[in-house]
Motif scaffolding. Structure first.
Motif, short mmCIF file in Angstrom:
data_model
loop_
_atom_site.label_atom_id
_atom_site.label_comp_id
_atom_site.label_asym_id
_atom_site.label_seq_id
_atom_site.Cartn_x
_atom_site.Cartn_y
_atom_site.Cartn_z
N VAL A 64 0.84 -1.20 0.00
CA VAL A 64 0.00 0.00 0.00
C VAL A 64 0.87 1.24 0.00
N ASP A 65 1.91 1.24 0.82
CA ASP A 65 2.82 2.37 0.91
C ASP A 65 3.48 2.66 -0.43
N ALA A 66 3.80 1.59 -1.16
CA ALA A 66 4.45 1.73 -2.46
C ALA A 66 3.44 1.96 -3.59
N ARG A 67 2.15 1.82 -3.30
CA ARG A 67 1.09 1.90 -4.32
C ARG A 67 1.37 0.89 -5.42
N HIS A 68 1.76 -0.31 -5.02
CA HIS A 68 2.17 -1.36 -5.96
C HIS A 68 1.16 -2.50 -5.89
N LEU A 69 0.35 -2.64 -6.93
CA LEU A 69 -0.77 -3.57 -6.90
C LEU A 69 -0.33 -5.01 -6.67
N GLU A 70 0.72 -5.44 -7.35
CA GLU A 70 1.14 -6.83 -7.21
C GLU A 70 1.62 -7.13 -5.80
N GLU A 71 2.30 -6.16 -5.18
CA GLU A 71 2.77 -6.37 -3.81
C GLU A 71 1.60 -6.42 -2.82
N ILE A 72 0.58 -5.60 -3.06
CA ILE A 72 -0.61 -5.67 -2.20
C ILE A 72 -1.27 -7.03 -2.35
N ALA A 73 -1.39 -7.51 -3.58
CA ALA A 73 -1.99 -8.83 -3.82
C ALA A 73 -1.17 -9.92 -3.14
N MET A 74 0.15 -9.83 -3.23
CA MET A 74 1.02 -10.81 -2.58
C MET A 74 0.83 -10.79 -1.07
N GLY A 75 0.74 -9.59 -0.51
CA GLY A 75 0.55 -9.48 0.93
C GLY A 75 -0.77 -10.09 1.38
N LEU A 76 -1.83 -9.79 0.64
CA LEU A 76 -3.14 -10.34 0.99
C LEU A 76 -3.15 -11.86 0.84
N ALA A 77 -2.51 -12.36 -0.22
CA ALA A 77 -2.46 -13.81 -0.43
C ALA A 77 -1.64 -14.50 0.65
N TYR A 78 -0.57 -13.86 1.11
CA TYR A 78 0.25 -14.39 2.20
C TYR A 78 -0.56 -14.43 3.49
#
Length: 322
Positions: A127-141
């Motif tokens: 979220v801090d990076a406004r990076h969609l793939e990283e948000i998705a990875m975090g939620l999936a983790y």
């Protein structure tokens, strides 16, 4: 753009690695890259962090991918991680960050402390990076390692700052369970009388939790409680997207209290009051410590400490490396 192009490119290259490796150890690489980038790292420093981290990481499974509508069916199922990740990627593309988080966070909040807060932290860094793939990875983790902690919902008039010492008196000797931090925390919830022990203060705000987290870490320098500081920073970043802010605060507080008890619990020593005469110089020392470090936790702690100091103005955060 909230992160540099160099950071974004390395995040893309790193997206092929799984969210954890070994025996459920967290893949810190993307969080470290974002923290370093926010701290002003040069491209060569970002590349060094990438190159030193990737040899021990594991490739994530890319298939099979099933179209799912309920990510809870993927809890603790590594074989379904690609499907959960695909689900969150779709939600983010269709709804955007804010609406996606408002929709998906309520189901994850009861497990906010899962994997030693790392699902929360990775999501927040995305979220801090406004990076969609990283948000998705975090939620999936977060969804993959979903584990709720059990405790009483009863509230006590005690202030948040007084609850951890009170719990230490009631549970002065908790044997450390085998395994990692998450296993240690689960073991706390099996103590005799635990479910009848009130741990929730009647009044609880974000700043209360942040103050307890930094005080507990400085007073013990315990590795588990370091995650309370970085986790509390992450909580602040996702809180605007939580429709039930009170629930988010209380689930996190529950996790922090249990994390503290899982340390033994260690005595929280008083923190020496230090008059910091040159605050910009101290901040620069913390930043430089992170930029020179090959320790993922030093880097993340430095980033969180500086961000939380800027937000709260609490000079305790400038003592993290004392």
């Amino acid at each position: 753009m909230s992160i540099t192009r160099d950071c974004a490119q390395l995040l893309e290259a790193g997206s092929r690695y799984h969210v954890h490796y070994g025996d459920r150890l967290a893949n810190h690489l993307p969080m470290v890259l974002i923290a370093l980038d926010k701290l002003g790292a040069r491209p060569v420093q970002l590349k060094h962090a990438f190159d030193r981290s990737t040899p021990h990481l594991q490739l994530r499974p890319g298939s099979p991918v099933e179209e799912i509508t309920e990510p809870a069916h993927c809890h603790n199922r590594d074989d379904r991680f690609p499907s959960a990740l695909h689900y969150y990627e779709q939600q983010l593309r269709q709804l955007g960050i804010a609406k996606c988080l408002q929709r998906e966070l309520p189901a994850l909040l009861p497990a906010i402390a899962t994997a030693a807060f790392h699902g929360l932290i990775r999501t927040a860094y995305g979220v801090d990076a406004r990076h969609l793939e990283e948000i998705a990875m975090g939620l999936a983790y977060w969804n993959l390692d979903y584990h709720e902690l059990n405790s009483s919902d009863e509230q006590t008039p005690a202030a948040a700052a007084d609850i951890l010492p009170r719990l230490a008196q009631q549970y002065p000797d908790i044997a450390i369970a085998p395994g990692n931090i998450a296993d240690h925390m689960q073991a706390v919830t099996g103590q005799p009388g635990w479910m009848s022990t009130p741990i929730q203060p009647q009044l609880l705000g974000l700043e209360d939790i942040a103050s307890v987290a930094i005080t507990a870490y400085l007073g013990t320098k315990d590795f588990t409680l370091l995650h309370g500081v970085t986790g509390c920073h992450a909580l602040r970043l996702i809180l605007p997207y939580c429709n039930d802010r009170e629930a988010a605060l209380r689930y996190f507080w529950q996790g922090l209290a249990i994390a503290y008890l899982s340390t033994g619990p260690k005595v929280i020593e008083p923190v020496d009051e230090e008059e910091i005469k040159n605050i910009p110089q101290r901040q620069e020392k913390i930043r430089e410590r992170a930029l020179r470090s090959d320790d993922d936790h030093v880097i993340k702690l430095a980033y969180s400490a500086l961000e939380e100091f800027h937000y709260y103005g609490n000079s305790d955060y400038l003592q993290v490396f004392n």
